[in-house]
Design an enzyme around this catalytic site. Structure first.
Site, PDB file in Angstrom:
ATOM      1  N   GLN A  38       0.803  -1.220   0.000  1.00 33.61           N
ATOM      2  CA  GLN A  38       0.000   0.000   0.000  1.00 33.61           C
ATOM      3  C   GLN A  38       0.840   1.277   0.000  1.00 33.61           C
ATOM      4  O   GLN A  38       0.356   2.326  -0.408  1.00 33.61           O
ATOM      5  CB  GLN A  38      -0.955  -0.014   1.198  1.00 33.61           C
ATOM      6  CG  GLN A  38      -2.030  -1.085   1.053  1.00 33.61           C
ATOM      7  CD  GLN A  38      -2.967  -1.140   2.240  1.00 33.61           C
ATOM      8  OE1 GLN A  38      -2.659  -1.765   3.244  1.00 33.61           O
ATOM      9  NE2 GLN A  38      -4.110  -0.491   2.147  1.00 33.61           N
ATOM     10  N   ARG A  96       3.975   0.293  12.992  1.00 38.21           N
ATOM     11  CA  ARG A  96       3.711  -1.045  12.446  1.00 38.21           C
ATOM     12  C   ARG A  96       3.783  -0.980  10.919  1.00 38.21           C
ATOM     13  O   ARG A  96       3.099  -0.156  10.306  1.00 38.21           O
ATOM     14  CB  ARG A  96       2.316  -1.525  12.887  1.00 38.21           C
ATOM     15  CG  ARG A  96       1.927  -2.832  12.239  1.00 38.21           C
ATOM     16  CD  ARG A  96       0.543  -3.334  12.663  1.00 38.21           C
ATOM     17  NE  ARG A  96       0.211  -4.489  11.855  1.00 38.21           N
ATOM     18  CZ  ARG A  96      -0.923  -4.668  11.202  1.00 38.21           C
ATOM     19  NH1 ARG A  96      -1.909  -3.798  11.294  1.00 38.21           N
ATOM     20  NH2 ARG A  96      -1.102  -5.743  10.463  1.00 38.21           N
ATOM     21  N   HIS A 141       1.169  -9.136   4.588  1.00 37.78           N
ATOM     22  CA  HIS A 141      -0.030  -8.296   4.548  1.00 37.78           C
ATOM     23  C   HIS A 141      -0.574  -8.308   3.111  1.00 37.78           C
ATOM     24  O   HIS A 141      -0.380  -7.369   2.332  1.00 37.78           O
ATOM     25  CB  HIS A 141       0.323  -6.873   5.006  1.00 37.78           C
ATOM     26  CG  HIS A 141      -0.852  -6.005   5.330  1.00 37.78           C
ATOM     27  ND1 HIS A 141      -1.001  -5.346   6.531  1.00 37.78           N
ATOM     28  CD2 HIS A 141      -1.945  -5.650   4.607  1.00 37.78           C
ATOM     29  CE1 HIS A 141      -2.117  -4.633   6.531  1.00 37.78           C
ATOM     30  NE2 HIS A 141      -2.716  -4.808   5.364  1.00 37.78           N
ATOM     31  N   ASN A 185      -1.580 -10.690   8.374  1.00 33.14           N
ATOM     32  CA  ASN A 185      -2.589  -9.673   8.607  1.00 33.14           C
ATOM     33  C   ASN A 185      -3.937 -10.127   8.052  1.00 33.14           C
ATOM     34  O   ASN A 185      -4.052 -10.415   6.859  1.00 33.14           O
ATOM     35  CB  ASN A 185      -2.207  -8.355   7.915  1.00 33.14           C
ATOM     36  CG  ASN A 185      -3.261  -7.286   8.153  1.00 33.14           C
ATOM     37  OD1 ASN A 185      -3.410  -6.792   9.269  1.00 33.14           O
ATOM     38  ND2 ASN A 185      -4.036  -6.946   7.122  1.00 33.14           N
ATOM     39  N   GLU A 186      -4.924 -10.197   8.915  1.00 34.77           N
ATOM     40  CA  GLU A 186      -6.320 -10.437   8.528  1.00 34.77           C
ATOM     41  C   GLU A 186      -6.509 -11.669   7.628  1.00 34.77           C
ATOM     42  O   GLU A 186      -6.929 -11.551   6.474  1.00 34.77           O
ATOM     43  CB  GLU A 186      -6.910  -9.196   7.863  1.00 34.77           C
ATOM     44  CG  GLU A 186      -6.873  -7.980   8.785  1.00 34.77           C
ATOM     45  CD  GLU A 186      -7.654  -6.790   8.254  1.00 34.77           C
ATOM     46  OE1 GLU A 186      -8.061  -6.808   7.081  1.00 34.77           O
ATOM     47  OE2 GLU A 186      -7.854  -5.845   9.021  1.00 34.77           O
ATOM     48  N   ASN A 328      -7.738  -5.788  14.682  1.00 34.73           N
ATOM     49  CA  ASN A 328      -8.052  -4.691  13.762  1.00 34.73           C
ATOM     50  C   ASN A 328      -9.556  -4.462  13.819  1.00 34.73           C
ATOM     51  O   ASN A 328     -10.332  -5.365  13.490  1.00 34.73           O
ATOM     52  CB  ASN A 328      -7.668  -5.043  12.319  1.00 34.73           C
ATOM     53  CG  ASN A 328      -6.165  -5.217  12.131  1.00 34.73           C
ATOM     54  OD1 ASN A 328      -5.382  -4.976  13.040  1.00 34.73           O
ATOM     55  ND2 ASN A 328      -5.770  -5.637  10.943  1.00 34.73           N
ATOM     56  N   TYR A 330     -12.830  -1.919  12.722  1.00 34.29           N
ATOM     57  CA  TYR A 330     -13.314  -0.783  11.933  1.00 34.29           C
ATOM     58  C   TYR A 330     -14.795  -0.479  12.137  1.00 34.29           C
ATOM     59  O   TYR A 330     -15.188   0.665  12.131  1.00 34.29           O
ATOM     60  CB  TYR A 330     -13.061  -1.026  10.433  1.00 34.29           C
ATOM     61  CG  TYR A 330     -11.605  -0.871  10.064  1.00 34.29           C
ATOM     62  CD1 TYR A 330     -11.074   0.373   9.750  1.00 34.29           C
ATOM     63  CD2 TYR A 330     -10.744  -1.963  10.059  1.00 34.29           C
ATOM     64  CE1 TYR A 330      -9.733   0.535   9.437  1.00 34.29           C
ATOM     65  CE2 TYR A 330      -9.397  -1.819   9.755  1.00 34.29           C
ATOM     66  CZ  TYR A 330      -8.903  -0.563   9.446  1.00 34.29           C
ATOM     67  OH  TYR A 330      -7.579  -0.409   9.150  1.00 34.29           O
ATOM     68  N   GLU A 397      -5.044  -1.969  14.223  1.00 40.02           N
ATOM     69  CA  GLU A 397      -5.588  -1.078  13.188  1.00 40.02           C
ATOM     70  C   GLU A 397      -6.924  -0.539  13.644  1.00 40.02           C
ATOM     71  O   GLU A 397      -7.751  -1.282  14.181  1.00 40.02           O
ATOM     72  CB  GLU A 397      -5.838  -1.815  11.856  1.00 40.02           C
ATOM     73  CG  GLU A 397      -4.605  -2.064  11.048  1.00 40.02           C
ATOM     74  CD  GLU A 397      -4.926  -2.741   9.712  1.00 40.02           C
ATOM     75  OE1 GLU A 397      -6.024  -2.504   9.141  1.00 40.02           O
ATOM     76  OE2 GLU A 397      -4.074  -3.516   9.256  1.00 40.02           O
ATOM     77  N   TRP A 441      -4.849   3.212  11.601  1.00 38.15           N
ATOM     78  CA  TRP A 441      -4.688   2.944  10.171  1.00 38.15           C
ATOM     79  C   TRP A 441      -5.131   4.204   9.467  1.00 38.15           C
ATOM     80  O   TRP A 441      -6.305   4.524   9.539  1.00 38.15           O
ATOM     81  CB  TRP A 441      -5.546   1.752   9.696  1.00 38.15           C
ATOM     82  CG  TRP A 441      -5.263   1.519   8.249  1.00 38.15           C
ATOM     83  CD1 TRP A 441      -5.888   2.085   7.178  1.00 38.15           C
ATOM     84  CD2 TRP A 441      -4.202   0.716   7.727  1.00 38.15           C
ATOM     85  NE1 TRP A 441      -5.293   1.693   6.022  1.00 38.15           N
ATOM     86  CE2 TRP A 441      -4.257   0.861   6.325  1.00 38.15           C
ATOM     87  CE3 TRP A 441      -3.203  -0.071   8.289  1.00 38.15           C
ATOM     88  CZ2 TRP A 441      -3.341   0.221   5.476  1.00 38.15           C
ATOM     89  CZ3 TRP A 441      -2.306  -0.714   7.451  1.00 38.15           C
ATOM     90  CH2 TRP A 441      -2.388  -0.566   6.061  1.00 38.15           C
ATOM     91  N   TRP A 449      -6.419  -0.763  -1.678  1.00 39.95           N
ATOM     92  CA  TRP A 449      -6.846  -1.988  -2.357  1.00 39.95           C
ATOM     93  C   TRP A 449      -7.799  -1.693  -3.517  1.00 39.95           C
ATOM     94  O   TRP A 449      -7.470  -0.867  -4.349  1.00 39.95           O
ATOM     95  CB  TRP A 449      -7.414  -2.986  -1.331  1.00 39.95           C
ATOM     96  CG  TRP A 449      -6.457  -3.212  -0.178  1.00 39.95           C
ATOM     97  CD1 TRP A 449      -6.650  -2.915   1.139  1.00 39.95           C
ATOM     98  CD2 TRP A 449      -5.108  -3.753  -0.246  1.00 39.95           C
ATOM     99  NE1 TRP A 449      -5.534  -3.235   1.885  1.00 39.95           N
ATOM    100  CE2 TRP A 449      -4.582  -3.752   1.071  1.00 39.95           C
ATOM    101  CE3 TRP A 449      -4.297  -4.248  -1.279  1.00 39.95           C
ATOM    102  CZ2 TRP A 449      -3.287  -4.212   1.373  1.00 39.95           C
ATOM    103  CZ3 TRP A 449      -3.025  -4.710  -0.986  1.00 39.95           C
ATOM    104  CH2 TRP A 449      -2.540  -4.692   0.318  1.00 39.95           C
TER     105      TRP A 449
HETATM  106  C1  BGC Z   1      -6.365  -3.803   6.097  1.00 43.29           C
HETATM  107  C2  BGC Z   1      -5.716  -2.583   5.500  1.00 43.29           C
HETATM  108  C3  BGC Z   1      -6.774  -1.718   4.850  1.00 43.29           C
HETATM  109  C4  BGC Z   1      -7.738  -1.264   5.936  1.00 43.29           C
HETATM  110  C5  BGC Z   1      -8.840  -0.324   5.465  1.00 43.29           C
HETATM  111  C6  BGC Z   1      -7.665  -3.531   6.790  1.00 43.29           C
HETATM  112  O1  BGC Z   1      -8.568  -4.514   6.426  1.00 43.29           O
HETATM  113  O2  BGC Z   1      -5.464  -4.480   6.927  1.00 43.29           O
HETATM  114  O3  BGC Z   1      -4.758  -3.007   4.579  1.00 43.29           O
HETATM  115  O4  BGC Z   1      -6.246  -0.656   4.133  1.00 43.29           O
HETATM  116  O5  BGC Z   1      -8.363  -2.395   6.485  1.00 43.29           O
HETATM  117  O6  BGC Z   1      -9.663  -0.937   4.543  1.00 43.29           O
END
Ligand code: BGC
Length: 494
Positions: A38, A96, A141, A185-186, A328, A330, A397, A441, A449
């Site tokens: 990224q 990180r 990642h 990662n994820e 992580n 969101y 994140e 993040w 992506w």
């Molecule tokens: C990922 C990151 C991504 C972020 C925001 C996460 O799922 O680890 O690479 O940019 O979310 O979408």
């Protein structure tokens, strides 16, 4: 030297706990996160081999917004000094980032090492440490070496061995200085979007089997790498190894409906617990996944469950292979039970849960999927504490995107960060969750992506139209700097 990680964490005792007076714990890790594909660019520079994301983004066909690629992105491969300035300006205690596997090992194997790649990461690590910033390094990642994908990628057991050899190489090469490691990662996102729906690289569409098989191998790969560290390097290097797991929080759509309550649990079961149960608990998949997938497979005429099984030896090897919890977070979803009439096999069908976004929740302007629900994080932290034996948790994140063009004054977005940090304080002081650190993040706007550069998650704005790729702080960066310097939410005091 940056501070050495520990597996213990003291929670300060507050008799009259008050959010406005609360500091974050001493030694709290204040970080920001990035990943190689990224931000680095230099996709074929100095002997780097191609990764699945190079291939995927180069294939035209609107797989990525406006066919954009990470060929150049923030050019951190050549502009690392600029990134370091951002890190220092924020006063981060931790940074990180991920290693590009195919920059280090161009064909994915240790048969040939690209010294230029080693030099690059040595520079990054050494300059972080020289500035008292602790590196947290992700081995993988999303950017699998293309050569390994050509031999089956995560659907192949050979990738488990290749990953373990790569991890061994990284621990040996960088582990004298890196003490916090994340293997993958994820894995949920890689499995679901890479091998089930094919929305992300490598673009494999194998609904009902692709996610389960690739996840199975990623869990084995993680466990193998953890054992390699534990047996070969831990004594001498004294670091910690985990895996970064993502999860939504889930609320039942109808709070009093038992079916929706169960569906909400399954939403987490088929995401976080899918990986956390084997790794943190018992070496095996959650019971709910095993029973649902087995029943659905039977109805669909499969001779056995589409979910692979671990052997008893594998379960023993997988169980207990994480030294801390890396989360992580969101967003949060409302979940409805949804009967699936066992048509086409798919992992979402197996889950029998429909996700709905509450229209009253604000949505980040740069990501339609990202409903902003700071309190969901507190629930998730408490869930992890209660389910996984009170681990130390790093939030590796969390962030909110703006759409492009993004204003430098992002006060609204900072408000989301501030509310989120308040929820973390509540988790620490009210719920007694052992949160050891928080990583935004992302440090920089970067290649998001499939959204390309249309979605901006950075603390620093990057002007991708300008060849110099200047980094300029958003208001959020300025506010985050104050929080880090004071180790608390100053703006609560006006
Ligand atoms: C990922 C990151 C991504 C972020 C925001 C996460 O799922 O680890 O690479 O940019 O979310 O979408």
């Amino acid at each position: 030297m940056a501070s050495t990680p520990s597996t213990t964490l003291a929670t300060p005792a507050y008799c009259n706990w008050n959010l406005e007076d609360a500091s974050f714990p001493e030694q709290f890790a204040w970080g920001a996160s990035t990943s190689a594909y990224q931000i680095e660019g230099g996709w074929d520079a100095d002997g780097k081999g191609p990764s699945i994301w190079d291939t995927f983004a180069h294939q035209a066909g609107e797989r990525v917004f406006e066919n954009q690629t990470g060929d150049v992105t923030c050019s951190s491969y050549t502009l690392w000094e600029e990134d370091l300035k951002c890190i220092k300006q924020l006063g981060l205690t931790h940074y990180r980032f991920s290693l590009s596997w195919s920059r280090l090992l161009p064909d994915g194997t240790t048969g040939f090492v690209n010294q230029k790649g080693v030099d690059y990461y040595n520079t990054v690590i050494d300059s972080l440490l020289a500035n008292k910033v602790t590196p947290m390094v992700t081995l993988y990642h999303f950017d699998l070496p293309q050569c390994l994908e050509d031999r089956g990628g995560w659907r192949s057991g050979a990738t488990v061995e290749a990953f373990d050899a790569y991890a061994h190489f990284c621990f040996r090469t960088f582990g004298d200085r890196v003490k916090l490691w994340l293997t993958i990662n994820e894995p949920y996102v890689i499995a679901e979007l890479g091998y089930e729906t094919g929305i992300m690289a490598p673009g494999i569409k194998e609904p009902g089997t692709g996610a389960y098989l690739s996840a199975h191998n990623m869990i084995k790969a993680h466990a193998a790498a953890w054992h390699t560290y534990d047996e070969v390097f831990r004594k001498q290097q004294g670091g910690l190894v985990s895996i970064a797991l993502n999860s939504d929080w889930a609320e039942p759509f109808h709070p009093n409906s038992p079916a929706d309550q169960e569906a909400a649990k399954r939403h987490i079961g088929f995401c976080l617990d899918w990986f956390a149960t084997p790794i943190f608990m018992n070496g095996d998949y959650p019971v709910v996944m095993k029973s649902k997938i087995s029943a659905m497979s039977k109805k669909q005429g499969y001779p056995s469950s589409r979910l692979p099984e671990f052997t008893p030896e594998e379960k023993m090897t997988i169980k207990g292979t994480a030294d801390f919890f890396a989360l992580n977070y969101y967003t949060t979803r409302k979940i409805k039970h949804q009967d699936y009439a066992c048509g086409q096999p798919s992992s979402t069908g197996d889950k029998e849960a429909e996700q709905v976004t509450d229209p009253s929740w604000p949505v980040a302007t740069g990501s339609s999927w990202l409903a902003v629900v700071p309190w969901g994080l507190r629930h998730l932290l408490k869930y992890i504490k209660d389910t996984y034996n009170h681990p130390i948790i790093y939030i590796t994140e969390n962030g909110f995107s703006q759409s492009d063009p993004a204003p430098l004054d992002d006060s609204r977005r900072w408000e989301y960060f501030r509310l989120t940090l308040q929820e973390i304080l509540k988790a620490i002081y009210i719920d007694d969750v052992r949160v050891a650190g928080y990583f935004v993040w992302s440090l920089l706007d970067n290649f998001e992506w499939t959204c390309g550069y249309s979605s901006r998650f950075g603390l620093f704005h990057v002007d991708f139209e300008n060849a110099a790729l200047p980094r300029v702080p958003y208001t959020s960066a300025i506010e985050y700097t104050k929080v880090i310097a004071n180790n608390r939410l100053m703006n609560l005091h006006g």
